[in-house]
Design a protein around this motif. Structure first.
Motif, PDB file in Angstrom:
ATOM      1  N   LYS A  33      34.875  28.531  16.572  1.00 31.39           N
ATOM      2  CA  LYS A  33      33.876  27.504  16.834  1.00 31.39           C
ATOM      3  C   LYS A  33      32.747  27.522  15.788  1.00 31.39           C
ATOM      4  N   VAL A  34      33.134  27.198  14.582  1.00 34.10           N
ATOM      5  CA  VAL A  34      32.161  27.095  13.486  1.00 34.10           C
ATOM      6  C   VAL A  34      31.038  26.149  13.913  1.00 34.10           C
ATOM      7  N   LYS A  35      29.815  26.581  13.726  1.00 35.13           N
ATOM      8  CA  LYS A  35      28.651  25.890  14.286  1.00 35.13           C
ATOM      9  C   LYS A  35      28.558  24.433  13.882  1.00 35.13           C
ATOM     10  N   ARG A  36      28.870  24.127  12.608  1.00 40.43           N
ATOM     11  CA  ARG A  36      28.686  22.740  12.131  1.00 40.43           C
ATOM     12  C   ARG A  36      29.649  21.763  12.783  1.00 40.43           C
ATOM     13  N   PHE A  37      30.701  22.258  13.460  1.00 37.89           N
ATOM     14  CA  PHE A  37      31.625  21.368  14.164  1.00 37.89           C
ATOM     15  C   PHE A  37      31.150  21.020  15.567  1.00 37.89           C
ATOM     16  N   PHE A  38      30.019  21.596  15.987  1.00 37.90           N
ATOM     17  CA  PHE A  38      29.590  21.419  17.371  1.00 37.90           C
ATOM     18  C   PHE A  38      28.153  20.912  17.474  1.00 37.90           C
ATOM     19  N   LYS A  39      27.715  20.176  16.464  1.00 36.03           N
ATOM     20  CA  LYS A  39      26.419  19.517  16.549  1.00 36.03           C
ATOM     21  C   LYS A  39      26.503  18.347  17.538  1.00 36.03           C
ATOM     22  N   LYS A  40      25.340  17.812  17.905  1.00 32.96           N
ATOM     23  CA  LYS A  40      25.288  16.760  18.932  1.00 32.96           C
ATOM     24  C   LYS A  40      26.131  15.544  18.575  1.00 32.96           C
ATOM     25  N   GLU A  41      26.111  15.172  17.285  1.00 30.77           N
ATOM     26  CA  GLU A  41      26.842  13.962  16.884  1.00 30.77           C
ATOM     27  C   GLU A  41      28.353  14.129  16.946  1.00 30.77           C
ATOM     28  N   MET A  42      28.823  15.375  17.157  1.00 31.31           N
ATOM     29  CA  MET A  42      30.257  15.637  17.164  1.00 31.31           C
ATOM     30  C   MET A  42      30.855  15.621  18.563  1.00 31.31           C
ATOM     31  N   ASN A  43      30.085  15.226  19.553  1.00 35.11           N
ATOM     32  CA  ASN A  43      30.619  15.118  20.915  1.00 35.11           C
ATOM     33  C   ASN A  43      31.536  13.906  21.047  1.00 35.11           C
ATOM     34  N   GLY A  44      32.504  14.008  21.948  1.00 35.43           N
ATOM     35  CA  GLY A  44      33.390  12.876  22.212  1.00 35.43           C
ATOM     36  C   GLY A  44      34.455  12.694  21.157  1.00 35.43           C
ATOM     37  N   TRP A  45      34.611  11.440  20.710  1.00 34.65           N
ATOM     38  CA  TRP A  45      35.693  11.096  19.788  1.00 34.65           C
ATOM     39  C   TRP A  45      35.686  11.890  18.488  1.00 34.65           C
ATOM     40  N   PRO A  46      34.536  12.076  17.809  1.00 33.40           N
ATOM     41  CA  PRO A  46      34.561  12.839  16.562  1.00 33.40           C
ATOM     42  C   PRO A  46      35.163  14.235  16.724  1.00 33.40           C
ATOM     43  N   LYS A  47      34.863  14.886  17.852  1.00 27.49           N
ATOM     44  CA  LYS A  47      35.417  16.215  18.096  1.00 27.49           C
ATOM     45  C   LYS A  47      36.921  16.138  18.343  1.00 27.49           C
ATOM     46  N   GLU A  48      37.346  15.174  19.124  1.00 23.07           N
ATOM     47  CA  GLU A  48      38.773  15.017  19.428  1.00 23.07           C
ATOM     48  C   GLU A  48      39.559  14.636  18.178  1.00 23.07           C
ATOM     49  N   ASP A  49      38.976  13.787  17.351  1.00 24.97           N
ATOM     50  CA  ASP A  49      39.660  13.308  16.148  1.00 24.97           C
ATOM     51  C   ASP A  49      40.044  14.458  15.222  1.00 24.97           C
ATOM     52  N   GLY A  50      39.155  15.432  15.088  1.00 24.37           N
ATOM     53  CA  GLY A  50      39.447  16.574  14.236  1.00 24.37           C
ATOM     54  C   GLY A  50      40.689  17.320  14.685  1.00 24.37           C
ATOM     55  N   ASN A  51      40.838  17.508  15.998  1.00 19.79           N
ATOM     56  CA  ASN A  51      42.019  18.200  16.521  1.00 19.79           C
ATOM     57  C   ASN A  51      43.266  17.328  16.447  1.00 19.79           C
ATOM     58  N   ILE A  52      43.113  16.040  16.699  1.00 24.20           N
ATOM     59  CA  ILE A  52      44.263  15.132  16.647  1.00 24.20           C
ATOM     60  C   ILE A  52      44.901  15.162  15.260  1.00 24.20           C
ATOM     61  N   ILE A  53      44.069  15.160  14.224  1.00 19.13           N
ATOM     62  CA  ILE A  53      44.585  15.218  12.854  1.00 19.13           C
ATOM     63  C   ILE A  53      45.408  16.482  12.644  1.00 19.13           C
ATOM     64  N   LEU A  54      44.909  17.615  13.131  1.00 23.18           N
ATOM     65  CA  LEU A  54      45.629  18.881  12.977  1.00 23.18           C
ATOM     66  C   LEU A  54      46.960  18.842  13.716  1.00 23.18           C
ATOM     67  N   TYR A  55      46.963  18.263  14.913  1.00 23.13           N
ATOM     68  CA  TYR A  55      48.204  18.170  15.682  1.00 23.13           C
ATOM     69  C   TYR A  55      49.229  17.285  14.977  1.00 23.13           C
ATOM     70  N   ILE A  56      48.760  16.166  14.431  1.00 26.63           N
ATOM     71  CA  ILE A  56      49.678  15.256  13.738  1.00 26.63           C
ATOM     72  C   ILE A  56      50.307  15.950  12.525  1.00 26.63           C
ATOM     73  N   GLU A  57      49.489  16.630  11.746  1.00 24.12           N
ATOM     74  CA  GLU A  57      50.006  17.314  10.565  1.00 24.12           C
ATOM     75  C   GLU A  57      51.012  18.397  10.952  1.00 24.12           C
ATOM     76  N   LEU A  58      50.712  19.141  12.014  1.00 23.96           N
ATOM     77  CA  LEU A  58      51.612  20.189  12.488  1.00 23.96           C
ATOM     78  C   LEU A  58      52.937  19.599  12.939  1.00 23.96           C
ATOM     79  N   ILE A  59      52.876  18.513  13.720  1.00 21.88           N
ATOM     80  CA  ILE A  59      54.098  17.891  14.238  1.00 21.88           C
ATOM     81  C   ILE A  59      54.943  17.330  13.106  1.00 21.88           C
ATOM     82  N   LEU A  60      54.308  16.683  12.135  1.00 23.50           N
ATOM     83  CA  LEU A  60      55.067  16.102  11.023  1.00 23.50           C
ATOM     84  C   LEU A  60      55.810  17.181  10.229  1.00 23.50           C
ATOM     85  N   MET A  61      55.153  18.312  10.006  1.00 21.63           N
ATOM     86  CA  MET A  61      55.814  19.396   9.265  1.00 21.63           C
ATOM     87  C   MET A  61      56.959  20.002  10.073  1.00 21.63           C
ATOM     88  N   LEU A  62      56.771  20.151  11.379  1.00 23.34           N
ATOM     89  CA  LEU A  62      57.839  20.700  12.223  1.00 23.34           C
ATOM     90  C   LEU A  62      59.021  19.738  12.305  1.00 23.34           C
TER      91      LEU A  62
END
Length: 437
Positions: free
Chosen positions: A135-164
């Motif tokens: 939980k790197v601090k800069r990823f959890f500022k107030k502006e990162m609540n909601g969609w911005p936070k979810e978007d970061g993980n969604i990108i990682l999941y998509i990249e992982l799935i595509l490689m698999l």
């Protein structure tokens, strides 16, 4: 591949590309809502800067671990997708591994793709841990609540799935041929071992698995391509032009308002007769000083907003944010992009922009935020792709000061002293020698 699947692939591919082009045209239209022209000067300097920062990612490695991992994911994901060209040709013409005639070079390519896919999977896992466990601090500022936070993980999941999916497709194809005593073009150093259990499957089952993975892989890539418009990962497309058009003058140099500069030059020229100036045309709209909404920002600033990766390096370096003030340079860029998108939807609905009684300044960005800025340029120095949040902050300040006369008391006192006494301090010019006493 039957004609039905060829037709289905062609329709899907054309539809995805068409949707992508529509969104890209919308982005270009929105950027051109800004003022002025995109800079075309000093092209050699701009090309070098783009090669160094956008392609070479020189500013990413300031933080070595995430920087190197990002480069690995970037290179791996881009290089691996070279095989998308083969998939597209196979899909259109009903062939299978059309580039296999390249022989040993093809073996090298596929083998390299698999190794890079494994590296990408490992890097994505580390990124996920940094974001969700460490939980790197800069990823959890107030502006990162909601969609911005979810978007970061969604990108990682998509990249992982595509490689698999890529590795599973290759593994099923390899063992399907191996179980039948057939030789398959390509080298499969990862997938043949990672999916060694496929050797117990019947060839017909493996054919179904390979085809299913093939379809899911290409559909996933087309989905990811169109997801970029809605994601912070749009910078994959915009980072290069953003760096090319970025500021090449010294960071501390602020742009003067041309109209104000002209008036000052006239005032300081003793040979100019102020009464000889031609009167303003009453039919002309008066110039707005600074920026109140996105229409007052220039095209580069709007491109900056679309290019923001929301990585938070700017906010992590901001002295105002570090000391607890409301200012977050990342939020400035996110708010600007949100306002652009709201205006864009307004235009889509009405054919042209219809006043919605909202402004960037006030409804999205508060005056408290912009006056907290120390103008130190730490944010622009930290940004991996040369985004300039300070330029937007300065434009918003100019509007408050010159259009609304809403500056903090300390600044108003300073300007009053300059006007009345010719100095920023409450002392007369005649007392200049006593100021240091």
């Amino acid at each position: 591949m039957s004609y039905f699947f060829q037709f289905l692939f062609l329709i899907t591919f054309i539809g995805a590309i068409a949707f992508f082009v529509i969104n890209i045209k919308k982005v270009i239209r929105n950027i051109h809502l800004g003022t002025g022209n995109l800079p075309q000067d000093n092209k050699s300097i701009r090309w070098k800067k783009m090669a160094r920062i956008a392609l070479g990612q020189s500013k990413m490695v300031v933080q070595p671990i995430p920087g190197i991992l990002h480069i690995l994911v970037y290179l791996g994901f881009i290089i691996i997708n070279i095989e998308v060209l083969e998939i597209i040709i196979d899909g259109i013409f009903g062939t299978h591994r059309i580039f296999s005639f390249l022989g040993l070079f093809y073996d090298f390519l596929i083998g390299s793709f698999e190794v890079l896919a494994l590296i990408v999977i490992g890097s994505v896992f580390i990124f996920w841990c940094r974001r969700n466990i460490k939980k790197v601090k800069r990823f959890f500022k107030k502006e990162m609540n909601g969609w911005p936070k979810e978007d970061g993980n969604i990108i990682l999941y998509i990249e992982l799935i595509l490689m698999l999916l890529f590795l599973t497709m290759n593994g099923a194809d390899y063992w399907n041929n191996a179980n039948q005593g057939l030789e398959l073009a390509g080298s499969f150093p990862i997938s043949q071992h990672l999916f060694s259990f496929f050797q117990d499957f019947h060839p017909s089952t493996l054919h179904v698995v390979e085809r299913a993975m093939w379809w899911l892989h290409i559909l996933g890539i087309l989905f990811f391509l169109n997801y970029l418009y809605y994601s912070k990962h749009f910078h994959i497309l915009s980072a290069f032009p953003n760096v090319w058009y970025s500021k090449i003058t010294p960071k501390a140099k602020l742009e003067n308002l041309a109209s104000v500069k002209k008036e000052v030059e006239l005032m300081m020229n003793p040979e100019v007769d102020p009464f000889a100036a031609s009167p303003n045309n009453e039919n002309e709209a008066s110039e707005k000083f600074g920026a109140q909404d996105i229409f007052d920002l220039n095209k580069v600033q709007l491109l900056n907003a679309y290019s923001c990766t929301e990585c938070g390096r700017c906010t992590a370096e901001c002295p105002a944010n570090i000391t607890g003030k409301r200012l977050s340079p990342r939020k400035i860029m996110m708010d600007t992009r949100d306002r652009i998108e709201e205006v864009s939807k307004n235009i889509d609905r009405n054919g042209q922009f219809k006043d919605d009684n909202k402004k960037l300044l006030g409804d999205y960005i508060s005056s408290e935020e912009i006056w907290a800025c120390t103008s130190c340029n730490a944010c622009t120095e930290a940004c991996p792709i040369s985004i300039d949040p300070l330029s937007i902050i300065i434009k918003l300040r100019q509007f408050l000061v010159m259009e609304k006369s809403e500056a903090p008391m300390e600044i108003n006192l300073m300007m009053q002293n300059v006007e009345n006494k010719g100095t920023p301090w409450p002392f007369n010019n005649s007392d200049r020698l006593n100021w240091n006493n």
